[in-house]
Motif scaffolding. Structure first.
Motif, PDB file in Angstrom:
ATOM      1  N   GLN A 158       0.831  -1.199   0.000  1.00  9.60           N
ATOM      2  CA  GLN A 158       0.000   0.000   0.000  1.00  9.60           C
ATOM      3  C   GLN A 158       0.866   1.250   0.000  1.00  9.60           C
ATOM      4  O   GLN A 158       1.763   1.403   0.807  1.00  9.60           O
ATOM      5  N   GLY A 159       0.583   2.154  -0.930  1.00  7.16           N
ATOM      6  CA  GLY A 159       1.265   3.433  -0.974  1.00  7.16           C
ATOM      7  C   GLY A 159       2.615   3.413  -1.658  1.00  7.16           C
ATOM      8  O   GLY A 159       3.228   4.455  -1.853  1.00  7.16           O
ATOM      9  N   MET A 160       3.102   2.240  -2.019  1.00  3.06           N
ATOM     10  CA  MET A 160       4.426   2.139  -2.623  1.00  3.06           C
ATOM     11  C   MET A 160       4.477   2.870  -3.957  1.00  3.06           C
ATOM     12  O   MET A 160       5.466   3.484  -4.292  1.00  3.06           O
ATOM     13  N   PHE A 161       3.394   2.782  -4.725  1.00  3.93           N
ATOM     14  CA  PHE A 161       3.366   3.401  -6.035  1.00  3.93           C
ATOM     15  C   PHE A 161       2.208   4.382  -6.132  1.00  3.93           C
ATOM     16  O   PHE A 161       1.390   4.314  -7.037  1.00  3.93           O
ATOM     17  N   SER A 162       2.149   5.294  -5.177  1.00  7.62           N
ATOM     18  CA  SER A 162       1.105   6.312  -5.194  1.00  7.62           C
ATOM     19  C   SER A 162       1.708   7.653  -4.800  1.00  7.62           C
ATOM     20  O   SER A 162       2.757   7.716  -4.173  1.00  7.62           O
ATOM     21  N   VAL A 213      -7.515  15.181   0.143  1.00  9.17           N
ATOM     22  CA  VAL A 213      -6.299  14.476  -0.232  1.00  9.17           C
ATOM     23  C   VAL A 213      -6.571  13.876  -1.599  1.00  9.17           C
ATOM     24  O   VAL A 213      -7.530  13.125  -1.783  1.00  9.17           O
ATOM     25  N   GLN A 214      -5.758  14.248  -2.549  1.00  8.37           N
ATOM     26  CA  GLN A 214      -5.861  13.715  -3.909  1.00  8.37           C
ATOM     27  C   GLN A 214      -4.741  12.704  -4.075  1.00  8.37           C
ATOM     28  O   GLN A 214      -3.584  13.006  -3.794  1.00  8.37           O
ATOM     29  N   GLN A 215      -5.086  11.504  -4.474  1.00  7.94           N
ATOM     30  CA  GLN A 215      -4.070  10.457  -4.614  1.00  7.94           C
ATOM     31  C   GLN A 215      -4.071   9.931  -6.040  1.00  7.94           C
ATOM     32  O   GLN A 215      -5.119   9.621  -6.603  1.00  7.94           O
ATOM     33  N   PHE A 216      -2.876   9.836  -6.605  1.00  7.68           N
ATOM     34  CA  PHE A 216      -2.678   9.246  -7.921  1.00  7.68           C
ATOM     35  C   PHE A 216      -1.939   7.936  -7.716  1.00  7.68           C
ATOM     36  O   PHE A 216      -0.937   7.884  -7.008  1.00  7.68           O
ATOM     37  N   ARG A 217      -2.453   6.869  -8.339  1.00  6.78           N
ATOM     38  CA  ARG A 217      -1.919   5.527  -8.112  1.00  6.78           C
ATOM     39  C   ARG A 217      -1.635   4.838  -9.434  1.00  6.78           C
ATOM     40  O   ARG A 217      -2.257   5.138 -10.445  1.00  6.78           O
ATOM     41  N   THR A 218      -0.736   3.852  -9.390  1.00  2.00           N
ATOM     42  CA  THR A 218      -0.448   3.059 -10.584  1.00  2.00           C
ATOM     43  C   THR A 218      -1.282   1.784 -10.624  1.00  2.00           C
ATOM     44  O   THR A 218      -1.115   0.970 -11.524  1.00  2.00           O
ATOM     45  N   GLU A 219      -2.181   1.627  -9.666  1.00  2.80           N
ATOM     46  CA  GLU A 219      -3.099   0.494  -9.668  1.00  2.80           C
ATOM     47  C   GLU A 219      -4.417   0.964  -9.063  1.00  2.80           C
ATOM     48  O   GLU A 219      -4.444   1.898  -8.268  1.00  2.80           O
ATOM     49  N   PRO A 220      -5.521   0.330  -9.451  1.00  2.00           N
ATOM     50  CA  PRO A 220      -6.815   0.743  -8.887  1.00  2.00           C
ATOM     51  C   PRO A 220      -6.894   0.446  -7.395  1.00  2.00           C
ATOM     52  O   PRO A 220      -6.237  -0.458  -6.887  1.00  2.00           O
ATOM     53  N   LEU A 221      -7.700   1.207  -6.708  1.00  2.00           N
ATOM     54  CA  LEU A 221      -7.927   1.058  -5.281  1.00  2.00           C
ATOM     55  C   LEU A 221      -9.301   0.436  -5.069  1.00  2.00           C
ATOM     56  O   LEU A 221     -10.261   0.799  -5.749  1.00  2.00           O
ATOM     57  N   GLU A 222      -9.408  -0.492  -4.137  1.00  2.00           N
ATOM     58  CA  GLU A 222     -10.678  -1.145  -3.843  1.00  2.00           C
ATOM     59  C   GLU A 222     -11.488  -0.243  -2.904  1.00  2.00           C
ATOM     60  O   GLU A 222     -11.234  -0.204  -1.698  1.00  2.00           O
ATOM     61  N   LEU A 223     -12.440   0.480  -3.453  1.00  2.00           N
ATOM     62  CA  LEU A 223     -13.211   1.445  -2.658  1.00  2.00           C
ATOM     63  C   LEU A 223     -14.241   0.791  -1.753  1.00  2.00           C
ATOM     64  O   LEU A 223     -14.676   1.393  -0.776  1.00  2.00           O
TER      65      LEU A 223
END
Length: 149
Positions: A2-6, A20-30
């Motif tokens: 978690q958070g490694m690539f965000s 808080v705006q977060q950009f990720r390289t994988e989808p997040l399970e909402l």
């Protein structure tokens, strides 16, 4: 991890709200946020996906969360060195491990929850009487908990 690539950013919107705006390289399970929010309330941020085809094409997913004020873990350990990080990690581990009872819902229900509910339902303690019916209801519907992931 978690958070490694965000990349999170703290933004103040025109109306003064902080998000808080977060950009990720994988989808997040909402769905996990929704479940946690229902169980824990205001200590869990509201989470929403920001749909953007251009970002998707680049392999980026964007999410927005309301800001919850407090101190970040990394600020709590700042300047405390290795011993401080170890102490805080041990404390977090002790706290989080109390919520762990099994690898699966099925194992948790059969290995821990069922026996505790059964013991409460037959308990001679008068303090249990107001809750006995509700406890029996939980016990009667326990197999539904096995469906949780």
């Amino acid at each position: 991890m978690q958070g490694m690539f965000s990349r999170p950013l703290l933004l103040t919107l025109a109306d003064g709200r902080e998000v808080v705006q977060q950009f990720r390289t994988e989808p997040l399970e909402l769905d996990a946020f929704k479940i946690a929010k229902n169980a824990l309330g205001s200590v869990v941020p509201d989470a929403m996906a920001l749909e953007n085809e251009e970002l998707f094409k680049e392999g980026v997913w964007a999410y927005s969360f309301n800001r919850i004020h407090g101190n970040l873990w990394v600020r709590g350990i700042a300047g405390k060195g290795t011993n401080g990080r170890i102490a805080i990690n041990k404390s977090l581990g002790r706290t989080m491990s109390k919520g762990y009872i099994a690898d699966t819902s099925d194992e948790a229900v059969d290995g821990r929850v069922r026996s505790h509910l059964e013991a409460l339902v037959v308990s001679p303690l008068e303090d249990i009487n107001p809750y006995r019916g509700q406890l029996q209801g939980f016990l009667d519907n326990l197999d539904q908990l096995k469906n949780l992931v």
